[in-house]
Design an enzyme around this catalytic site. Structure first.
Site, PDB file in Angstrom:
ATOM      1  N   HIS A  49       0.974  -1.296  -0.018  1.00  0.00           N
ATOM      2  CA  HIS A  49      -0.138  -0.277  -0.474  1.00  0.00           C
ATOM      3  C   HIS A  49       1.006   1.118   0.375  1.00  0.00           C
ATOM      4  O   HIS A  49       0.449   2.154  -1.053  1.00  0.00           O
ATOM      5  CB  HIS A  49      -0.855  -0.044   1.433  1.00  0.00           C
ATOM      6  CG  HIS A  49      -1.849   1.128   1.235  1.00  0.00           C
ATOM      7  ND1 HIS A  49      -3.463   1.081   0.599  1.00  0.00           N
ATOM      8  CD2 HIS A  49      -2.044   2.348   2.053  1.00  0.00           C
ATOM      9  CE1 HIS A  49      -3.553   2.212   0.700  1.00  0.00           C
ATOM     10  NE2 HIS A  49      -3.336   2.643   1.528  1.00  0.00           N
ATOM     11  N   HIS A  95     -10.488   2.272  -0.024  1.00  0.00           N
ATOM     12  CA  HIS A  95     -10.632   1.740   0.904  1.00  0.00           C
ATOM     13  C   HIS A  95     -11.369   0.601   0.997  1.00  0.00           C
ATOM     14  O   HIS A  95     -12.746   0.925   1.884  1.00  0.00           O
ATOM     15  CB  HIS A  95     -11.049   3.088   2.435  1.00  0.00           C
ATOM     16  CG  HIS A  95     -10.570   3.753   3.181  1.00  0.00           C
ATOM     17  ND1 HIS A  95     -10.724   4.197   4.517  1.00  0.00           N
ATOM     18  CD2 HIS A  95      -9.004   3.454   3.375  1.00  0.00           C
ATOM     19  CE1 HIS A  95     -10.527   3.750   5.438  1.00  0.00           C
ATOM     20  NE2 HIS A  95      -8.878   4.002   5.285  1.00  0.00           N
TER      21      HIS A  95
END
Length: 740
Positions: A49, A95
């Site tokens: 990420h 998200h």
């Protein structure tokens, strides 16, 4: 003396998401065993990420420069010049994993995080958009996820006070175990007042701003870099908790101290929290950073260094301030009721040193934390291209009108009013075009300029042919902006894929990125920011490849923007572009024929540009009364959308004899638009198109209260609207059977 708590075992290393060879890389870099805090820091900075270790080698092929680009990828958000001394700041981020585990807070903090990325750059947010992908409606968790995610987006955005003006919603069984929540934010700043993350100057105070630090969100970035198994709910503690009212205060305080000239550098505490913000600020400025965690405002007792460094508590910023402005900045933050604490300083050492309780908890080379992260050229395989489906061989199981009414009531094509009416889309008073059209239009300050905004992707195309799917996502974004009269300027992307360690998934990623790059170059539509979200799969089943594209376009006079609604009776309906009746991967083939197969429609980027340029010019000179791009569902669905939007029917000509009628009306050929023109202007439009080598043909006339196809029964616009508007509210109310 470095404080080194528990022994670092192979099991502990694995729990932190580091593979044995990556841990060996850590040992080689620092020359010793790391402390637990240092292991956590490496875990945060080297996960997928934050480090883009599987993707950055391919992302370098994206075009990121252009005449309007002020700041491309690498900062909190991208920045483009929109004239008159103003800049547009925007970005999209995911998200996904948090939203599946805890849909309300996952979606809400996704909105909060992307808003901070924008106002960190000195911009005031003016709009939000999203792109949402959910599992099959029949899946037992889908309704719960839709409800929670939509409520979370609305709850945060509405409370913060920024309009949510557009987006997309899709359903597919491949998202059953891993929904996607992509959030985009757009802001306006003075061109000469953009703020960046690179620290400068030795001995400058590093200041913690905003809300207090808690234990929420610890390992959030690492969790976002792993695929799900059956234990998704066990990861609930890694989901952050948001407070939009605190974020509104943080926005106003940050913009005020920026205006007062207090700020040297600023970084949002997003993924990996204090760790990433501090190291990125120092590394970008070629400086070291020393932090004293005893000074970090905490809302929970007895937090240790590991927890503080990895917490992803929301509504927090890190700044490097001008020393002489420290008291002034503190007074501003105290006025807004926010924490302000000097927790460190910049140093010439190029070391990242963290102290807590009088002990050194971490002492690491700051630049290597980012620069030495693994970079993989993972093996990839490209799937064989699917066969082209011959429209002549696809039998129509039902008539055209029945097919149309059925398609309008499918999960992907039905109205998403139930979703966007939960968002405040008119707050701030600048929303010119609301959700439901091709692109949102938002006025810039008092006008006359406006921004057009959209999010687009067709995942089934990307699955069937990643290269063409990547091209099409950009092309559709470009068309949607064009259809309201905007000049497309730049994009942000959110690349959602499965496990990159599987060569077939990596092949999807590489193909889509190459397609995006090809389209962006051909359309002068550079990528200025973005996000990569990998490992979106559960129990080895990956999502559809979903490279969401967020586009921004500029309109010199927002009053000239076009809408898709039929305006009045007696106007000519013109079809711009070539129609061959392409049924491969079409909604008609999937929903009416029950076949999800075939090659997607090819994208001719030269044709996209030529067709779009003439449509835009006709909008801006006032020739067209309505315009709509063609995409999912093809020609007849687009006509129905225009009729429903304007409450005006139409009489349509017969399909050409050389194309099966169902292929003509429901094929998804690209580079096409529908436009309406007053009768007196038809010849002039056809002459202009002919001079530009653009195919434009008349296919009908507006009027009446029904859509009437030659050789078919008429269908009332009111009935179409009932089908179109009815499915999603009924589904969310639990009124539809589970088999739907």
């Amino acid at each position: 003396m470095l404080s080194n708590n528990p022994a670092i075992t192979p099991e502990l290393v694995a729990e932190h998401g580091l593979k044995p060879d990556e841990y060996q890389r850590v040992l080689d870099l620092i020359g010793r065993e790391p402390s637990l805090t240092e292991l956590g820091i490496f875990s945060a900075m080297w996960n997928e990420h934050c480090s883009y270790k599987s993707s950055k080698v391919h992302l370098r092929g994206l075009p990121t420069k252009g005449p309007h680009v002020i700041q491309g990828p690498g900062e909190n958000a991208g920045v483009i010049d929109i004239g008159d001394g103003l800049a547009c700041v925007f970005k999209m981020e995911s998200h996904n994993h948090p939203s599946y585990i805890e849909p309300y807070q996952g979606a809400a903090t996704g909105v909060g995080g992307i808003l901070r990325d924008v106002f960190t750059m000195g911009a005031r947010p003016i709009a939000c958009l999203n792109a949402l992908s959910f599992g099959a409606p029949s899946h037992p968790k889908t309704r719960h996820l839709v409800s929670g995610v939509v409520a979370g987006i609305g709850g945060y955005g509405n409370s913060f006070g920024v309009p949510t003006v557009g987006g997309s919603v899709r359903f597919h069984a491949r998202y059953d175990g891993n929904c996607l929540v992509n959030a985009m934010a757009v802001g306006i700043a003075r061109k000469d007042k953009i703020f960046y993350a690179a620290a400068s100057g030795v001995g400058m105070p590093i200041v913690y701003l905003g809300s207090k630090t808690g234990r929420d969100g610890i390992h959030g970035a690492s969790m976002a870099s792993a695929e799900f198994a059956e234990d998704a709910d066990a990861k609930r503690p890694t989901v952050q908790v948001g407070d939009p009212f605190s974020e509104k205060l943080l926005l106003e305080a940050c913009l005020e101290i920026m205006h007062k000239g207090c700020v040297i550098a600023i970084q949002d505490m997003g993924a990996a929290g204090l760790t990433s913000s501090a190291t990125e600020m120092g590394a970008k400025g070629d400086l070291g950073v020393t932090l004293d965690l005893d000074k970090v405002p905490c809302r929970e007792e007895n937090m240790n260094a590991y927890e503080m460094m990895l917490s992803e508590s929301q509504e927090r910023m890190l700044m490097v301030l001008k020393p002489e402005k420290e008291k002034e900045a503190e007074a501003i933050f105290r006025k807004w009721g926010l924490d302000f604490a000097v927790i460190g300083e910049t140093t010439p050492s190029k070391r990242f040193i963290v102290r807590h309780g009088g002990k050194v908890m971490a002492d690491l080379p700051i630049k290597e934390l980012g620069d030495s992260a693994p970079e993989y050229k993972r093996p990839f395989v490209s799937a064989a291209k699917p066969a082209v489906i011959d429209a002549e061989e696809v039998e129509a199981p039902v008539g055209l009108v029945e097919a149309l009414t059925s398609l309008l009531a499918t999960p992907d094509l039905c109205s998403k009013r139930w979703v966007w009416e939960q968002y405040d889309h008119i707050i701030l008073g600048n929303t010119v075009q609301r959700p439901g059209g091709d692109a949102a239009v938002v006025r810039i300050e008092d006008g006359p300029k406006g921004l057009a905004l959209t999010t687009d992707v067709t995942p089934r195309y990307c699955e069937a042919d990643p290269l063409e799917g990547g091209k099409q996502a950009v092309a559709e974004c470009w068309r949607n902006l064009t259809a309201v009269g905007a000049k497309p300027l730049a994009i942000t992307d959110n690349l959602n894929f499965g496990n990159p360690e599987r060569p077939e998934i990596m092949g999807q990623f590489v193909g889509c990125v190459r397609g995006i790059a090809e389209a962006c170059k051909a359309l002068d539509f550079p990528v200025v920011s973005g996000n990569v979200s990998l490992y979106n799969e559960t129990n080895g089943r990956a999502i559809l490849p979903t490279p969401s594209i967020g586009g921004v376009g500029l309109i010199d006079d927002f009053t000239k923007s076009a809408t898709l609604a039929f305006k009045r009776a007696g106007e000519a309906i013109l079809l711009v572009g070539v129609t061959a009746g392409w049924l491969g991967q079409s909604m008609y083939l999937r929903e009416i024929c029950g076949r999800e197969e075939g090659a997607p429609p090819p994208v001719d980027l030269i044709e996209e540009r030529e067709n779009g340029d003439i449509v835009r010019s006709l909008i801006l000179d006032g020739t067209l009364s309505a315009a709509h791009d063609l995409s999912d569902g093809g020609l007849l669905v687009a006509l129905a959308e225009m009729a429903m939007a304007g409450s005006v029917g139409a009489t349509l000509d017969k399909a050409p004899d050389d194309i099966p009628a169902h292929a003509y009306w429901f094929g998804e050929d690209q580079a096409r638009y529908l436009v309406t023109v007053p009768e007196a202007k038809v010849k002039a439009v056809l002459d202009r198109a002919r001079a530009s080598s653009v195919l434009v043909s008349r296919i009908g006339t507006t009027g009446g209260d029904a859509l009437t196809l030659a050789g078919e029964r008429a269908v009332l616009v009111a009935i179409l609207r009932e089908r179109f508007e009815g499915w999603l509210p009924a589904y969310m109310a639990g009124e539809l059977p589970a088999s739907v």
